[in-house]
Write an enzyme that holds these catalytic residues in place. Sequence first.
Site, PDB file in Angstrom:
ATOM      1  N   GLU A   1      -7.450  -2.061  -2.544  1.00  0.00           N
ATOM      2  CA  GLU A   1      -6.800  -1.136  -1.592  1.00  0.00           C
ATOM      3  C   GLU A   1      -5.686  -0.245  -2.362  1.00  0.00           C
ATOM      4  O   GLU A   1      -5.945   0.850  -1.856  1.00  0.00           O
ATOM      5  CB  GLU A   1      -5.832  -2.023  -0.624  1.00  0.00           C
ATOM      6  CG  GLU A   1      -6.809  -2.885   0.544  1.00  0.00           C
ATOM      7  CD  GLU A   1      -5.808  -3.635   1.269  1.00  0.00           C
ATOM      8  OE1 GLU A   1      -4.970  -3.225   1.869  1.00  0.00           O
ATOM      9  OE2 GLU A   1      -6.143  -4.986   1.705  1.00  0.00           O
TER      10      GLU A   1
ATOM     11  N   ASN B   1       0.852  -1.211   0.040  1.00  0.00           N
ATOM     12  CA  ASN B   1       0.017  -0.072   0.091  1.00  0.00           C
ATOM     13  C   ASN B   1       0.880   1.336   0.012  1.00  0.00           C
ATOM     14  O   ASN B   1       0.398   2.347  -0.732  1.00  0.00           O
ATOM     15  CB  ASN B   1      -1.149  -0.137   1.236  1.00  0.00           C
ATOM     16  CG  ASN B   1      -2.047  -0.989   0.838  1.00  0.00           C
ATOM     17  OD1 ASN B   1      -3.057  -0.277   0.050  1.00  0.00           O
ATOM     18  ND2 ASN B   1      -2.280  -2.079   1.649  1.00  0.00           N
TER      19      ASN B   1
ATOM     20  N   ASP C   1     -10.315   0.826  14.512  1.00  0.00           N
ATOM     21  CA  ASP C   1     -11.127   0.340  13.431  1.00  0.00           C
ATOM     22  C   ASP C   1     -12.457   0.909  13.312  1.00  0.00           C
ATOM     23  O   ASP C   1     -13.361   0.380  12.365  1.00  0.00           O
ATOM     24  CB  ASP C   1     -11.258  -1.319  13.105  1.00  0.00           C
ATOM     25  CG  ASP C   1      -9.675  -2.025  12.708  1.00  0.00           C
ATOM     26  OD1 ASP C   1      -9.094  -1.282  12.159  1.00  0.00           O
ATOM     27  OD2 ASP C   1      -9.733  -3.017  12.749  1.00  0.00           O
TER      28      ASP C   1
ATOM     29  N   HIS D   1      -8.200  -0.926   5.764  1.00  0.00           N
ATOM     30  CA  HIS D   1      -8.515  -2.281   6.466  1.00  0.00           C
ATOM     31  C   HIS D   1      -8.961  -3.181   5.254  1.00  0.00           C
ATOM     32  O   HIS D   1      -9.595  -2.791   4.328  1.00  0.00           O
ATOM     33  CB  HIS D   1      -9.615  -1.948   7.482  1.00  0.00           C
ATOM     34  CG  HIS D   1      -9.980  -3.126   8.241  1.00  0.00           C
ATOM     35  ND1 HIS D   1      -8.936  -3.746   9.353  1.00  0.00           N
ATOM     36  CD2 HIS D   1     -10.858  -4.020   8.048  1.00  0.00           C
ATOM     37  CE1 HIS D   1      -9.281  -4.851   9.679  1.00  0.00           C
ATOM     38  NE2 HIS D   1     -10.707  -5.084   8.914  1.00  0.00           N
TER      39      HIS D   1
ATOM     40  N   ASN E   1      -6.373   4.897   7.813  1.00  0.00           N
ATOM     41  CA  ASN E   1      -5.926   3.483   8.086  1.00  0.00           C
ATOM     42  C   ASN E   1      -6.874   2.764   6.651  1.00  0.00           C
ATOM     43  O   ASN E   1      -8.013   3.355   6.410  1.00  0.00           O
ATOM     44  CB  ASN E   1      -6.332   3.065   9.215  1.00  0.00           C
ATOM     45  CG  ASN E   1      -6.008   1.540   9.274  1.00  0.00           C
ATOM     46  OD1 ASN E   1      -4.896   1.208   9.153  1.00  0.00           O
ATOM     47  ND2 ASN E   1      -6.886   0.691   9.819  1.00  0.00           N
TER      48      ASN E   1
ATOM     49  N   LEU F   1       0.362  -2.533  11.967  1.00  0.00           N
ATOM     50  CA  LEU F   1      -0.189  -3.645  13.055  1.00  0.00           C
ATOM     51  C   LEU F   1      -0.326  -3.239  14.583  1.00  0.00           C
ATOM     52  O   LEU F   1      -0.750  -3.865  15.460  1.00  0.00           O
ATOM     53  CB  LEU F   1       0.264  -4.954  13.049  1.00  0.00           C
ATOM     54  CG  LEU F   1      -0.037  -5.587  11.489  1.00  0.00           C
ATOM     55  CD1 LEU F   1       1.054  -6.692  11.589  1.00  0.00           C
ATOM     56  CD2 LEU F   1      -1.231  -5.750  11.180  1.00  0.00           C
TER      57      LEU F   1
HETATM   58  C1  GRF Z   1      -3.274  -4.821   3.808  1.00  0.00           C
HETATM   59  O1  GRF Z   1      -4.098  -5.732   3.464  1.00  0.00           O
HETATM   60  C2  GRF Z   1      -4.082  -3.722   4.849  1.00  0.00           C
HETATM   61  O2  GRF Z   1      -5.160  -3.792   4.432  1.00  0.00           O
HETATM   62  C3  GRF Z   1      -3.873  -4.273   6.162  1.00  0.00           C
HETATM   63  O3  GRF Z   1      -2.581  -4.870   6.143  1.00  0.00           O
HETATM   64  C4  GRF Z   1      -2.078  -5.352   4.729  1.00  0.00           C
HETATM   65  C5  GRF Z   1      -0.973  -4.653   4.328  1.00  0.00           C
HETATM   66  O4  GRF Z   1      -0.614  -4.982   3.216  1.00  0.00           O
HETATM   67  N1  GRF Z   1      -3.874  -3.038   7.009  1.00  0.00           N
HETATM   68  P1  GRF Z   1       1.020  -4.200   2.713  1.00  0.00           P
HETATM   69  O5  GRF Z   1       2.123  -4.137   3.614  1.00  0.00           O
HETATM   70  O6  GRF Z   1       0.458  -2.743   2.338  1.00  0.00           O
HETATM   71  O7  GRF Z   1       1.173  -5.039   1.549  1.00  0.00           O
END
Ligand code: GRF
Length: 215
Positions: free
Chosen positions: A188, A23, A159, A118, A116, A99
Amino acid sequence: MQQAMQKKGAMNVAVFASGRGSNFQAILHAIDAGTVPAQIVVLISNSAHAGALETARGHGIPAMHMSEKQFINEQEFSNRLLAVLREHQVEAIALAGYLKRVPPQVIQQFRNRILNIHPALLPFFGGAGMYGHHVHEAVLASGMKVSGATVHLVNEDYDRGAILIQRTVEVAAGDSAESLAAKILKVEHEIFPIALKALAENRIKIEGNKAWITL
Ligand code: GRF
């Protein structure tokens, strides 16, 4: 490689990430493409082994491993975090697969400035323990035929901050947690830059516990 020089008028963003950082990469691409008037001024990870740290370094972005475990208590951690954010003149924070809980002092100082992502349709399948494959397994177990991704504002309620944007994907017969995660990850990567752009352009309208992206 827009990061070498700071861009005037662009929103200064700190990205917090715990893992591979896809992301984060999607956000970087959108910034490099000129779609999002922002610049990532610092990447913070609670894990020394996060792929996101490497990506940041490759882009010339200051990358820091900072975890609460390195401090005697949460207060010290959040004082240091706030100092780093001040140092880099951070105006907004993007949690891209982060996390850990963001300390309340940071949430207070960046009220409605923390996004954030999710990997499910909040307010369902969120909260404590709902991360990674746990989310997708819970969705599959529920029998729901859609899942998706949510970008929301972060408040003290894990969340549960105001939802900004959601996109759905179909839960198909034969989907596994992995295949569902992959489908959701794609969306995402589309919606996080959209939400960040809206924040950078001051197009987020907040009414009580709800929020909208305006045109
Ligand atoms: C994603 O699925 C996001 O929604 C969640 O953690 C994952 C992170 O993936 N919070 P990345 O590290 O961005 O590839």
